[in-house]
Design an enzyme around this catalytic site. Structure first.
Site, short mmCIF file in Angstrom:
data_model
loop_
_atom_site.label_atom_id
_atom_site.label_comp_id
_atom_site.label_asym_id
_atom_site.label_seq_id
_atom_site.Cartn_x
_atom_site.Cartn_y
_atom_site.Cartn_z
N GLY A 1 2.09 10.90 0.36
CA GLY A 1 3.54 10.68 0.34
C GLY A 1 3.96 9.94 -0.91
O GLY A 1 4.72 10.46 -1.71
N PHE A 2 3.44 8.73 -1.06
CA PHE A 2 3.68 7.91 -2.25
C PHE A 2 5.16 7.58 -2.43
O PHE A 2 5.60 7.29 -3.53
CB PHE A 2 3.10 8.58 -3.49
N GLY B 1 2.67 -0.99 6.09
CA GLY B 1 2.10 -0.27 7.23
C GLY B 1 0.97 -1.00 7.90
O GLY B 1 1.00 -1.27 9.11
N LYS C 1 -1.82 -8.62 4.17
CA LYS C 1 -0.81 -8.31 3.17
C LYS C 1 -1.02 -6.85 2.73
O LYS C 1 -1.89 -6.17 3.24
CB LYS C 1 -0.94 -9.27 1.98
N GLY D 1 -1.92 -0.93 -0.93
CA GLY D 1 -1.78 0.37 -1.60
C GLY D 1 -0.97 0.32 -2.88
O GLY D 1 -1.19 1.10 -3.79
N GLU D 2 -0.01 -0.58 -2.92
CA GLU D 2 0.83 -0.63 -4.12
C GLU D 2 0.36 -1.69 -5.10
O GLU D 2 0.68 -1.62 -6.29
CB GLU D 2 2.28 -0.86 -3.70
N THR E 1 -3.81 6.41 4.15
CA THR E 1 -4.03 4.99 3.98
C THR E 1 -5.10 4.44 4.91
O THR E 1 -5.61 3.35 4.68
CB THR E 1 -2.70 4.27 4.27
N ILE F 1 -0.80 8.31 5.99
CA ILE F 1 -0.59 9.18 4.83
C ILE F 1 -1.82 9.19 3.92
O ILE F 1 -1.74 9.53 2.76
CB ILE F 1 0.67 8.73 4.03
#
Lengths: 330, 256, 732
Positions: C247-248, C520, C687, C690-691, C479, C477
C-alpha cells in the site's frame, strides 16, 4: 488491444505470404515488444501469424563465421559456446538487456525489430511522427533525456533500444531476409536500421512480408579484447542511457582494427566510424582512446535534457576500450 | 517462546502423523495439534483452508480450478490445450487473452500475479517448458501443447518446494504479491546455474562451466527482472542462497 | 480509556521471537487471495477511460463505437452516470471518508482523469472498448511547470494536519549571531507508490447489501467513504481485504475506481470487477509531491546551533489541497533557539498528492540531514558529534518530554558496528579500482502516532487445549499484522502461537485505525493485549472459589468451568501518553562506490539502527526496516515521476520508466534494534517501524556520495546524468 485473428505456421514461405497478403498482419515471435505495444494500442494488427514454431532455431558455424537462427532465443544465443567463445561482446550485450525471463522469450529475429521506448511513441495521447506520421515529434521539445544525440532531425529524436543490436552492428553482422516469393536477400546489419529522415515511422529496411531468417557474424579477431558497457538509470532491467560495444584487434600495442558501436544515442545502432578510424594503426593508450571518443562525440547534437550524453558517451567509450584492452571482463 | 517451541516439538514427536502431514508440519514450523486438525485434508485446498483466517471459505476457494466458460462465443476464438501443473486443460480463448489472464480469470489459478501487464515487473513469472517466462506477454493461444508450471504446481504431494520453504524462513516477502513470480524465477535460476548460463555480471564469459556457484551479486543481477516493492531483496537473496549453496544467513536476532 | 498503571505495563518476555509469518505459506503457494482474485460468479469487467488532456473542458464524449463492440454491457460517462446525492451532513474534510462522486463533471483537472467507464463481459473486451471511446475537449494551458507557477503559492490551512508555519525566536538574530552559516536549497521529486498489486475492486450487491473486495489499507474509512458517496447505510456495506499487495499510503483512501465499480454494479445490478492498470497507477492513485526545500542554518564555532529554518514549497491539485509536512522533522529533531518552518503550496493540473511512506519525513529528512552533514563539514566536525551537540532535552516543538528517545545510542551503536571511525573527513580519499568509496550517515526520526483500536477474542478448546481466535478489522499490507497479533495473544493467554487464529481484513469485525502512519502494530497489538487481559479478568470474576493462584487463560477457563468464552475491548491513548512526545529514532550508515566517469553508484552496504520500543517480532520488524531502506535507495537513486510541462502528460508512464529499485540496486543491509522500553506510548510499548526505515536514508546516501566524490547532490534522484554532468545539474 484490438481484435485480431490468430494463426500459426511451421513454414517460412507460408508465413511470409500471409504477411504479404495482409498489410495489417504482424509476425508474432517472442511477443515481448509486440504484445506490450498492442496493449498500449500503439500496434494495431488485425492478424497475428505466430512464427514461434518455424524451424529457424539453429546456431551454427559456417564457412565464414557463425549463423544465428532467427527463432533462437536470446538466452540460448548469449550462452551458446560459439557465441561466447567467438563473440563475447554479443553475449554480454544480450545479457545486459531486459531480464532473464524476457531473454528466454525474445528471439534473435525479433530483437532487431523492437521499437523505440520513447514515451511519446508509447502514449497515444501524444504527438508522434513514428506512431502517427504528421502529428509532430513530442519529444523534440519535451522530456528528452533518453533521446538521440546523433542522426536525429525534427521529425524524430527517438533512439533504438536494443543492446544485442549494438554488438551486432559493431561485429559487422549481416541479416538474411526472406520475402513472400521464396527469395532471400542479405544486407549488412549496419544498414538494417534507418535514421529517421522523412520516414520516422520506418525503423528499418524490412519490406512488407519480409522476415529475418538468420543473422550471420563473420569471423574476427576481437574476441579477447572486447567489451560491452551499459549505463542506465538503475543497475539492471532498464534501457540504456548510453551503451558502448568495443572490440580491439591488437598487434603488440598497436591497434590493427577497432570496432565500436553505441546504443542510446541514435535511431539506429550507432557505429562509431570516426573513433574507429582514429584508432586504426595507433597505439592502444588511454590518450588515444580519449581522442578517438572526442572525435566521435564532436558530431553530437544535444537536446534540452540529454547534454550529459556527450561526456557520458565519451567516458563510456573510453571505459569500454580500456576494459577491452585489459581483456579482463571476457 | 523457546520453551513453548520445545514443548511443541515434543508434542509433535508424540503425534501419530501421516507422512504428508509430517512433511508439511516440518516445513511450516507448525507443531500444535490444533493446526493439525485443519490438516485433515492434505490437498492444497485443505492446506490453504488452515490459514485463510476465517474469511468465509466458500468465498475464498469457491470454484477452484474449475474452468469457467466464456459468457459468449468470441469472434476470434482459439481452441487451445496445454498442461498446467501436469493437468491438461482445454480452453476456448479470445485470441487476445494472455496466459496470465487465462490462468487468473478462467482457471481460478490466481497465484500468478498481474503487476504491470507489460513485462516490466516479473510478478507474472512462471515456467513454460521449464523456462521462466512472463505470462503477461504470452498469448494463451500460443501455448498449445506446452507445459506450464505456476506457483500452485511447485509443491509436490503437499510438500513445499525447498525454495518456498526458504522464502518463508528468510522472510523473502512482505505483502506477498511479487512472491509467486520471485519463487518461480528462483526455481528456474537454479537450473540456469546448473546449465552454466551466464549473466551480465559473470566474471569470465568465455570460459564458463556447468554447475555454477552464484555469488550474491550474480543472484541479484539474475533476479533483477522481479521487482519487489516491499524491498525484500536481501531476504530473497538469502533464501535463494540457502537453497543454492546451503548457506544459512545469520540474522543476529536479539535474544528475546 | 483505562489508565496504564505500573502493573499493567506488559511483560514482553514472550514477545519478539522471529516467528515466520503465520500466513506465509499461503503467500508462497499462491493461495493468498488479493482483491481481484475472489471468484464471483458472472462478474463483469470494468475498465476506466482516461482523459488525454490535463486541463480544460470535455465538450463531448462519443461512446457509440464502444457500445457496439463485442461483449460491451454498458459505457458510463457523465451523460448517464449516477447522480450522487451525498447526505448533507457528511463531513467532507477527511480525505479517507469524504464522499467522492465520479463522472459528474466535464471539467478536466489532470491528465488521465477518469472520464468514462466501460463494463464488458471480459477484460479483453472492456480494455478494447475503452479505447473506442472518443472525447473532444476545449483545452486550456495546463499548470504543470513548477517554476512558472511557483509565484502563485499561498499558505495552506495545514500541512497534513500539522501546523503550516511555526516560529521560535528570530531567524535573523540567530543567523547574525552565528559563526558559520549555510543557505541551501534541496529538491525531492514527485514519486509514485507503485505497490506491486495494482488497485482493484470487486463490488457485489445482494439486494441492498454491498460487499466490496478491495485493495485497501483502511477497511472502516473505506466503508464510510462508500456509505457517504452512495448514501448506503454503513451496516449494509462490507469491505474485505484479507491480503493487500502493498500500500505505502496509496491504498489509504478509496480512489475513483472504487466508486466507479460500485456505481456500475449498482446501476447494472451485477457484480463488477476493476483492476486498474499500471499506467493508471501513475495518474490516478496519488503521488508524493515535489518538495523544494530552502534550508538556512547557523552555528557557533563549536557547533551549537543558533538558527535553523526549513521553508517548503510544493504543489497540489486545482480541486483539492494536500500538503506534505516536509518541514515537520526540523521542528522536533535538534535543539536550536531560533527556528522558522513554513509550508507554501500552489495549484497545478497534476493529480492530488497523498500520503506516501513517511509523508513529511521522507523528503524533509533529506533536506535536514544533508544540511547537518554540510554544516558538520564546514565545522570540520564529525557529523555524529555535531548532532549529539544539538540533542534536545525535550521536544523543541512543544516542550513535552519524549516518551523515549534513543537517538544518541542509535548513532553510537551504529557507528561502532559500521566501522564509522574508518571514514575520512575529507572527500575523495578512498578509492578502489574505478570506484571512489565514501561513507555517509544520517539520523532519523519518525512520529509514532498511536490510535484507538478494538479487538475481539474467542476462546475455545481444541484437540490439544485452549485455542483463541482474534478478530478485528485490521489489515496486513505486508507489515506482519497477522503474525504479531498471534504472538501478542499467545503471550497474554499463555498458549502457543499456533493455537491463535487471526481473522482480520473484514470491516464487519471490531473497528481499528487500519494500516497507515506506522500506527498499525502498536494500535492493533495494544487492543489485542487489552482484550485478552479483559477476558482473563472477566473469567476471574466468574470464578467463585479462590482464583488468586490462577494466571493462565487455560487455568481461568477451567476454574470458571467454561469451554467457550468471548470478549471485546477497545484500547487507545491514555491521559498519561498525551503528556509525552512520541517518536521512533534511528540512524543509517551507508557505504557507496561511485564510478565518476559513468555516473554509476553502488551501495554495497547499509547498516541501520532503530529504537522503536518493543519489537514484537524480530523477523518481520527487521523486514520493515530493510524495506524502508530499499525505499530510501529508490528515493535517492532512481525514483522520479516526470511530466511533460506542455501537456501535463506523464513521461514516466509505466514501470519501465518509473524506476523502482531492482535486486541488483540493493547490497547488504544490516539492521540492529536498540533495546528500548517506552512506558508511555501504549501498553505494549510499541512505536512505529515501517516509516522510520525510509526516513533519512536518502540523506545518508547523498552524504556518502559527497564523502566519495566531493560533490553535493541536492536534487534527487542522483542519476548518472546528474553525476556525470555535475556542473550543469539542475539547481533548485
Amino acid at each position: 488491444m484490438r481484435p485480431f485473428t490468430y494463426t500459426k505456421t511451421e513454414d517460412t514461405a507460408q508465413a511470409t505470404s500471409k504477411l504479404a497478403a495482409n498489410e495489417n498482419a504482424k509476425y508474432l515471435a517472442g511477443g515481448t515488444n509486440l504484445l506490450d505495444l498492442m496493449k498500449e494500442d500503439v500496434e494495431r494488427p488485425d492478424e497475428l501469424v505466430d512464427i514461434g514454431l518455424l524451424d529457424l532455431t539453429d546456431i551454427k558455424e559456417t564457412s565464414t563465421g557463425v549463423s544465428l537462427g532467427a527463432m533462437a532465443k536470446n538466452t540460448e544465443t548469449a550462452n551458446h559456446p560459439l557465441v561466447r567463445k567467438n563473440f563475447p561482446m554479443l553475449s554480454l550485450a544480450i545479457l545486459a538487456g531486459a531480464s532473464g525471463q524476457i531473454r528466454n522469450m525474445a528471439t534473435n529475429g525479433g530483437n532487431p525489430n523492437q521499437r523505440t521506448r520513447c514515451a511519446y511513441f508509447f502514449d497515444t495521447a501524444m504527438p508522434c511522427n513514428k506512431r502517427e506520421p504528421g502529428t509532430g515529434c513530442g519529444a523534440l521539445e519535451g522530456q528528452n533525456h533518453m533521446h538521440a544525440i546523433f542522426g536525429w532531425n525534427e521529425n524524430c529524436v527517438a533512439v533504438h533500444p536494443s543492446d544485442m543490436c549494438i554488438a551486432l552492428a559493431a561485429l559487422d553482422a549481416t541479416v538474411t531476409i526472406a520475402d513472400g516469393n521464396g527469395k532471400t536477400r542479405t544486407i549488412p546489419f549496419t544498414e538494417y536500421h534507418r535514421l529517421p529522415g522523412d520516414q520516422p515511422e520506418r525503423d528499418n529496411n524490412l519490406e512488407r512480408g519480409e522476415l529475418i531468417t538468420s543473422i550471420e557474424i563473420p569471423k574476427n579477431n576481437f574476441a579477447k579484447n572486447s567489451y560491452y558497457v551499459k549505463v542506465r538509470d538503475r543497475s539492471s532491467y532498464a534501457f540504456a542511457l548510453i551503451s558502448v560495444g568495443a572490440g580491439l584487434e591488437l598487434q603488440g600495442k598497436t591497434i590493427k582494427n577497432a570496432r565500436i558501436a553505441m546504443g542510446g544515442v541514435a535511431h539506429k545502432p550507432w557505429r562509431a566510424y570516426e573513433a574507429e578510424q582514429f584508432l586504426k594503426g595507433k597505439e592502444a593508450t588511454e590518450e588515444n582512446f580519449e581522442a578517438a571518443a572526442d572525435a566521435e562525440m564532436a558530431n553530437a547534437k544535444t537536446l534540452e535534457h540529454n547534454a550529459f550524453k556527450v561526456p557520458l558517451g565519451k567516458q563510456a567509450m573510453v571505459r569500454a576500450l580500456n576494459v577491452a584492452l585489459s581483456g579482463e571482463k571476457v | 517462546m523457546k520453551e513453548n517451541k520445545d514443548k511443541n516439538q515434543q508434542e509433535y514427536q508424540e503425534l501419530q502423523l501421516s507422512a504428508d502431514e509430517k512433511s508439511i508440519l516440518d516445513q511450516l514450523g507448525i507443531f500444535g495439534k490444533s493446526r493439525r486438525r485443519f490438516l485433515g485434508q492434505s490437498s492444497a485446498a485443505g492446506l490453504s483452508l488452515m490459514a485463510t483466517q476465517f474469511i468465509p471459505i466458500d468465498k475464498v476457494f469457491g470454484q477452484e480450478t474449475v474452468p469457467s466458460t466464456p459468457p459468449v462465443p468470441f469472434k476470434n476464438a482459439v481452441d487451445v490445450s496445454f498442461s498446467i501443473n501436469t493437468k491438461t486443460q482445454q480452453l476456448t480463448v479470445d485470441s487476445r487473452m494472455t496466459l496470465l489472464d487465462a490462468l487468473r480469470e478462467r482457471l481460478q489459478l490466481t497465484g500468478t500475479k498481474k503487476g504491470c501487464d507489460h513485462g516490466q515487473c516479473g510478478a507474472c513469472t512462471l515456467l513454460v517448458d521449464g523456462k521462466r517466462v512472463l505470462s503477461c506477454l504470452t498469448l494463451a493461444a500460443s501455448c498449445e501443447g506446452k507445459e506450464v508450471t505456476s506457483i500452485e504446481g511447485l509443491a509436490e504431494n503437499s510438500e513445499l518446494h525447498p525454495m518456498q520453504k526458504a522464502f518463508i524462513k528468510n522472510d523473502g516477502f512482505q505483502c506477498g504479491y511479487c512472491t509467486p513470480g520471485q519463487i518461480c524465477s528462483s526455481v528456474a535460476l537454479m537450473d540456469e546455474a546448473k546449465n552454466g548460463d551466464a549473466s551480465y555480471v559473470t566474471e569470465d564469459i568465455m570460459n564458463i562451466s556447468e554447475n555454477l556457484t552464484l555469488s550474491d551479486e550474480e543472484v541479484r543481477e539474475r533476479m533483477s527482472g522481479n521487482i519487489c516493492r516491499c524491498g525484500a531483496y536481501p531476504n530473497i537473496v538469502a533464501a535463494i542462497q540457502e537453497v543454492h549453496q546451503g548457506r544459512e544467513t545469520d540474522y543476529n536476532w536479539q535474544e528475546s | 480509556m483505562a489508565e496504564i498503571t505500573e502493573n499493567m505495563i506488559k511483560s514482553k518476555d514472550n514477545l519478539g521471537a522471529p516467528e515466520n509469518r503465520i500466513e506465509g505459506f499461503l503467500k508462497v503457494t499462491g493461495k493468498a487471495k488479493y482483491a481481484a482474485e475472489f471468484s464471483v460468479p458472472n462478474v463483469l469487467y470494468g475498465f476506466p477511460v482516461r482523459s488525454t488532456i490535463a486541463a480544460g473542458t470535455m465538450t463531448d464524449i462519443d461512446t457509440a463505437e464502444a457500445e457496439k463492440a463485442e461483449g460491451v454491457v454498458k459505457v458510463f460517462t457523465h451523460k448517464n452516470a449516477m447522480k450522487f446525492n451525498p447526505a448533507p451532513d457528511v463531513e467532507s474534510t477527511n480525505k479517507m471518508t469524504m464522499p467522492k462522486s465520479v463522472l459528474n463533471t466535464t471539467a478536466i483537472n489532470s491528465f488521465g482523469q477518469y472520464i468514462g467507464f466501460v463494463v464488458a463481459e471480459t477484460f479483453e473486451q472492456a480494455r478494447y472498448a475503452a479505447n473506442l471511446v472518443k472525447a473532444t475537449y476545449q483545452e486550456t494551458d495546463p499548470k504543470i511547470d513548477f517554476d512558472k507557477y511557483v509565484d502563485t503559492a499561498y499558505k495552506p490551512d495545514n500541512a497534513n494536519g500539522a501546523a503550516t508555519d511555526t516560529q521560535r525566536g528570530s531567524m535573523e538574530e540567530g543567523m547574525s549571531n552565528a559563526s558559520k552559516t549555510l543557505d541551501i536549497t534541496y529538491q525531492t521529486p514527485i514519486e509514485v507508490h507503485n505497490p506491486m498489486e495494482p488497485h482493484a475492486t470487486i463490488a457485489v450487491f445482494e439486494g441492498d447489501a454491498l460487499t466490496v473486495y478491495d485493495a485497501t489499507q483502511m477497511l472502516g474509512p473505506s466503508k464510510v467513504a462508500i456509505s457517504n458517496t452512495f448514501n448506503i447505510p454503513q451496516e449494509k456495506i462490507r469491505v474485505l481485504a484479507p491480503y493487500i499487495g502493498g500500500g505505502f499510503g496509496s491504498k489509504l483512501r478509496a480512489w475513483d475506481h472504487v466508486m466507479l465499480t460500485i456505481m456500475a454494479a449498482k446501476m447494472l445490478d451485477k457484480p463488477v470487477k476493476t483492476a486498474i492498470t499500471r499506467q493508471m497507477m501513475q495518474t490516478n492513485a496519488g503521488l508524493r509531491q515535489l518538495n523544494r526545500q530552502h534550508m538556512r542554518i547557523g552555528t557557533s564555532t563549536d557547533g551549537k546551533l543558533t538558527a535553523m529554518s526549513h521553508e517548503v514549497m510544493t504543489h497540489t491539485a486545482v480541486d483539492e489541497v494536500f500538503v506534505e509536512q516536509a518541514g515537520f522533522i526540523t521542528r522536533t529533531m535538534y535543539d536550536t533557539p531560533n527556528q522558522l518552518v513554513t509550508h507554501r503550496v500552489f495549484d497545478t493540473n497534476i493529480q492530488v498528492p497523498t500520503w506516501m511512506r513517511a509523508p513529511g519525513e521522507t523528503p524533509g529528512s533529506f533536506a535536514l540531514e544533508c544540511t547537518m552533514d554540510e554544516m558538520a563539514d564546514q565545522l570540520q566536525m564529525d557529523p555524529i558529534a555535531f548532532r549529539i551537540k544539538n540533542e534536545p532535552k525535550t521536544n523543541p516543538l512543544d516542550g513535552k518530554p519524549f516518551s523515549s528517545r534513543s537517538l544518541v545510542q542509535c548513532m553510537q551503536v551504529g557507528a561502532d558496528k559500521f566501522g564509522w571511525s574508518k571514514r575520512k573527513q575529507e572527500p575523495r580519499q578512498n578509492t578502489k579500482d574505478n570506484w571512489l568509496v565514501g561513507y555517509g550517515m544520517a539520523a532519523a526520526s519518525r512520529a509514532a502516532p498511536y490510535q484507538e483500536s478494538s479487538s475481539r477474542v474467542k476462546l475455545s478448546y481444541g484437540d490439544d487445549g485452549l485455542e483463541a481466535v482474534i478478530e478485528m478489522a485490521a489489515t496486513d499490507i505486508g507489515t506482519g499484522t497477522y503474525t504479531i497479533i498471534a504472538q501478542t495473544a499467545a503471550n497474554c493467554l499463555d498458549i502457543p502461537v499456533d493455537r491463535v487464529a487471526v481473522n482480520i481484513g473484514d470491516s464487519d469485525l471490531p473497528a481499528t485505525p487500519g494500516s497507515g502512519g506506522s500506527w498499525g502494530a502498536g494500535s492493533f497489538t495494544s487492543a489485542v493485549d487489552a482484550v485478552c487481559e479483559k477476558a482473563k479478568s472477566a473469567l476471574k470474576n466468574k470464578i467463585t472459589s479462590d482464583s488468586s493462584a490462577l494466571t493462565t487463560a487455560d487455568e481461568l477457563m477451567k476454574a470458571a468451568k467454561l469451554t467457550e468464552f468471548e470478549m471485546e475491548a477497545t484500547e487507545g491513548p491514555s491521559e498519561d501518553s498525551k503528556k509525552y512526545a512520541h517518536f521512533s529514532y534511528g540512524a543509517h550508515f551507508v557505504e557507496v562506490w561511485v564510478d565518476e566517469d559513468l555516473g554509476m553508484v553502488k551501495i554495497p552496504r547499509v547498516l541501520s539502527t532503530s529504537a522503536v520500543g518493543t519489537v514484537l517480532n524480530q523477523k518481520t520488524a527487521r523486514s520493515q526496516v530493510v524495506g524502508g531502506i530499499v525505499w530510501g535507495i529508490g528515493q535517492a537513486m532512481t525514483e522520479e515521476t516526470t511530466l511533460d510541462k506542455r501537456y501535463g502528460s506523464y513521461v514516466t508512464r509505466t514501470f519501465a520508466d518509473y524506476h523502482v529499485p531492482v535486486n541488483l540496486d540493493v547490497g547488504d543491509i544490516e539492521v540492529h534494534f536498540i533495546p528500548e522500553e517506552d512506558e508511555h506510548i501504549n501498553r505494549m510499548g510499541v512505536k512505529g517501524i515501517g516509516e522510520l526505515g525510509i526516513t533519512s536514508v536518502a540523506a545518508a546516501i547523498a552524504n556518502a556520495i559527497y564523502n566519495a566524490t566531493g560533490k553535493r547532490m541536492r536534487t534527487l534522484p542522483i542519476t548518472p546524468a546528474k553525476l556525470v554532468d555535475y556542473e550543469k545539474q539542475p539547481v533548485a
